[in-house]
Design a protein around this motif. Structure first.
Motif, PDB file in Angstrom:
ATOM      1  N   ALA A 142       3.029  15.217  -7.617  1.00  0.00           N
ATOM      2  CA  ALA A 142       3.869  16.420  -7.479  1.00  0.00           C
ATOM      3  C   ALA A 142       4.663  16.340  -6.174  1.00  0.00           C
ATOM      4  CB  ALA A 142       2.993  17.674  -7.490  1.00  0.00           C
ATOM      5  N   VAL A 143       4.011  15.836  -5.130  1.00  0.00           N
ATOM      6  CA  VAL A 143       4.703  15.709  -3.843  1.00  0.00           C
ATOM      7  C   VAL A 143       5.805  14.664  -3.955  1.00  0.00           C
ATOM      8  CG1 VAL A 143       4.414  14.974  -1.446  1.00  0.00           C
ATOM      9  CG2 VAL A 143       2.827  16.603  -2.448  1.00  0.00           C
ATOM     10  N   LEU A 144       5.521  13.573  -4.651  1.00  0.00           N
ATOM     11  CA  LEU A 144       6.550  12.553  -4.857  1.00  0.00           C
ATOM     12  C   LEU A 144       7.785  13.168  -5.521  1.00  0.00           C
ATOM     13  CD1 LEU A 144       7.783   9.721  -5.284  1.00  0.00           C
ATOM     14  CD2 LEU A 144       6.545   9.665  -7.444  1.00  0.00           C
ATOM     15  N   LEU A 145       7.566  13.952  -6.575  1.00  0.00           N
ATOM     16  CA  LEU A 145       8.696  14.548  -7.301  1.00  0.00           C
ATOM     17  C   LEU A 145       9.513  15.459  -6.388  1.00  0.00           C
ATOM     18  CD1 LEU A 145       7.017  15.305 -10.750  1.00  0.00           C
ATOM     19  CD2 LEU A 145       8.567  13.431 -10.172  1.00  0.00           C
ATOM     20  N   LYS A 146       8.794  16.194  -5.543  1.00  0.00           N
ATOM     21  CA  LYS A 146       9.458  17.109  -4.610  1.00  0.00           C
ATOM     22  C   LYS A 146      10.311  16.316  -3.609  1.00  0.00           C
ATOM     23  CE  LYS A 146       8.209  20.712  -1.407  1.00  0.00           C
ATOM     24  NZ  LYS A 146       7.169  21.328  -0.624  1.00  0.00           N
ATOM     25  N   VAL A 147       9.745  15.232  -3.089  1.00  0.00           N
ATOM     26  CA  VAL A 147      10.484  14.408  -2.114  1.00  0.00           C
ATOM     27  C   VAL A 147      11.708  13.787  -2.791  1.00  0.00           C
ATOM     28  CG1 VAL A 147      10.384  12.401  -0.573  1.00  0.00           C
ATOM     29  CG2 VAL A 147       8.391  13.913  -0.770  1.00  0.00           C
ATOM     30  N   ALA A 148      11.504  13.216  -3.980  1.00  0.00           N
ATOM     31  CA  ALA A 148      12.607  12.529  -4.675  1.00  0.00           C
ATOM     32  C   ALA A 148      13.744  13.506  -4.985  1.00  0.00           C
ATOM     33  CB  ALA A 148      12.092  11.868  -5.948  1.00  0.00           C
ATOM     34  N   ALA A 149      13.384  14.734  -5.360  1.00  0.00           N
ATOM     35  CA  ALA A 149      14.405  15.735  -5.706  1.00  0.00           C
ATOM     36  C   ALA A 149      15.275  16.078  -4.489  1.00  0.00           C
ATOM     37  CB  ALA A 149      13.738  16.996  -6.254  1.00  0.00           C
ATOM     38  N   ALA A 150      14.712  15.883  -3.295  1.00  0.00           N
ATOM     39  CA  ALA A 150      15.465  16.217  -2.076  1.00  0.00           C
ATOM     40  C   ALA A 150      16.434  15.099  -1.665  1.00  0.00           C
ATOM     41  CB  ALA A 150      14.488  16.513  -0.929  1.00  0.00           C
ATOM     42  N   ARG A 151      16.341  13.950  -2.294  1.00  0.00           N
ATOM     43  CA  ARG A 151      17.206  12.778  -2.069  1.00  0.00           C
ATOM     44  C   ARG A 151      17.342  12.384  -0.583  1.00  0.00           C
ATOM     45  NH1 ARG A 151      22.104  13.562  -2.950  1.00  0.00           N
ATOM     46  NH2 ARG A 151      22.079  15.811  -3.172  1.00  0.00           N
ATOM     47  N   PRO A 152      16.199  12.060   0.053  1.00  0.00           N
ATOM     48  CA  PRO A 152      16.288  11.675   1.475  1.00  0.00           C
ATOM     49  C   PRO A 152      16.803  10.243   1.655  1.00  0.00           C
ATOM     50  CG  PRO A 152      14.033  11.476   0.705  1.00  0.00           C
ATOM     51  CD  PRO A 152      14.824  12.003  -0.460  1.00  0.00           C
ATOM     52  N   ASP A 153      17.406   9.990   2.823  1.00  0.00           N
ATOM     53  CA  ASP A 153      17.684   8.608   3.241  1.00  0.00           C
ATOM     54  C   ASP A 153      16.510   8.099   4.071  1.00  0.00           C
ATOM     55  OD1 ASP A 153      20.471   8.405   2.326  1.00  0.00           O
ATOM     56  OD2 ASP A 153      20.779  10.053   3.748  1.00  0.00           O
ATOM     57  N   LEU A 154      16.043   8.957   4.978  1.00  0.00           N
ATOM     58  CA  LEU A 154      14.969   8.600   5.906  1.00  0.00           C
ATOM     59  C   LEU A 154      13.796   9.551   5.673  1.00  0.00           C
ATOM     60  CD1 LEU A 154      14.062   7.002   8.451  1.00  0.00           C
ATOM     61  CD2 LEU A 154      15.261   8.703   9.846  1.00  0.00           C
ATOM     62  N   LEU A 155      12.591   8.970   5.638  1.00  0.00           N
ATOM     63  CA  LEU A 155      11.395   9.752   5.322  1.00  0.00           C
ATOM     64  C   LEU A 155      10.299   9.456   6.340  1.00  0.00           C
ATOM     65  CD1 LEU A 155       9.539  11.330   3.287  1.00  0.00           C
ATOM     66  CD2 LEU A 155       9.362   9.210   1.977  1.00  0.00           C
ATOM     67  N   PHE A 156       9.826  10.472   7.035  1.00  0.00           N
ATOM     68  CA  PHE A 156       8.684  10.303   7.932  1.00  0.00           C
ATOM     69  C   PHE A 156       7.422  10.713   7.172  1.00  0.00           C
ATOM     70  CE2 PHE A 156      11.148  11.193  12.185  1.00  0.00           C
ATOM     71  CZ  PHE A 156      11.865  10.025  11.993  1.00  0.00           C
TER      72      PHE A 156
END
Ligand code: UDP
Length: 241
Positions: A142-156
């Motif tokens: 679920a967290v992966l889907l949330k991150v992917a939906a936000a379309r980040p370039d850089l992820l900490f």
């Protein structure tokens, strides 16, 4: 160039060289991840081969800890310098800011990532904070889907080790990010909740001592750290005989 310290293949880079290498990864249109092992990682990886493989599979392996630098020296394969994860992270923020881009902050206690993000965008006006999520979740997918939906370039990814490295290796390429960095307690630092050691302590290689002074509850965890030096010395002596 890689240098091995007790099973982990470190990149032998100065902070500046690490920043250049990181900038090149951030410019490429595919997923990369960076790890910042300290002596605790090395000890944990001896008992956890998945963790060791995930560390050695990273695009950059930076020596975050004076204990790693000392161990490399004892082993006769010295590393140029320590590259603290939080400094590398700051260099990557500057790089993202130059070209403009999207940042996602994953990890730490509820509220910390938001505060860290707010402070980051105040300093770097071309960065878009595209999302935050605290690090105490159960459903990884679920967290992966949330991150992917936000379309980040850089992820900490700041979930503590080995959780953050395993999360990056497992899910990272599905996030759409170009660069993910495993950064332990860095969001607490960016949020102003944990202070880094003053420069004078850092120059003397005593950041760990400052941290122990500020957070004495870490004593149990840290008591095992000299073990890394002892192991490095043992390995060096074995090579000689
Ligand atoms: N953390 C998290 N989820 C967890 C465990 C830890 O988000 O399940 C966070 C914790 O709040 C802290 C960071 O991960 O911000 C790890 O801190 P630690 O002191 O272990 O890392 P270090 O700074 O030593 O790398």
């Amino acid at each position: 160039m890689k240098k091995e310290v007790l099973g982990i293949q470190f990149d032998d880079l100065t902070r500046e060289e690490a920043a250049q290498a990181g900038a090149a990864l951030l410019a490429e249109d595919k997923f990369h991840y960076v790890v910042t092992p300290n002596p605790e990682f090395i000890l944990a990886s001896e008992r956890d081969s998945e963790f060791r493989n995930v560390l050695n599979g990273a695009d950059l392996v930076l020596a975050d800890g004076i204990g790693v630098v000392y161990s490399a020296k004892i082993l006769g394969t010295p590393l140029k310098e320590r590259v603290p994860g939080v400094e590398f992270a700051d260099d990557m923020l500057a790089c993202l800011n130059e070209r403009g881009g999207r940042l996602y902050l994953l990890g730490a206690r509820p509220g910390v990532a938001e505060e860290a993000g707010q402070r980051i965008v105040e300093r770097y006006s071309n960065i878009v904070l595209c999302g935050t999520q605290d690090g105490y979740f159960k459903d990884e997918e679920a967290v992966l889907l949330k991150v992917a939906a936000a379309r980040p370039d850089l992820l900490f990814v700041c979930l503590g080790a080995p959780k953050q490295e395993k999360w990056m290796a497992r899910w990272g390429r599905h996030t759409g990010a170009r660069l993910a960095i495993g950064l332990g307690g860095a969001l607490d630092v960016f949020a102003g909740q944990v202070e880094r050691a003053p420069d004078s302590w850092q120059r003397l290689g005593l950041e760990w001592a400052y941290r122990l002074k500020k957070e004495p509850q870490r004593a149990g965890r840290m008591a095992r750290l000299p073990l890394v030096l002892v192991k490095a010395a043992g390995q060096r002596l074995k090579k000689r005989t």
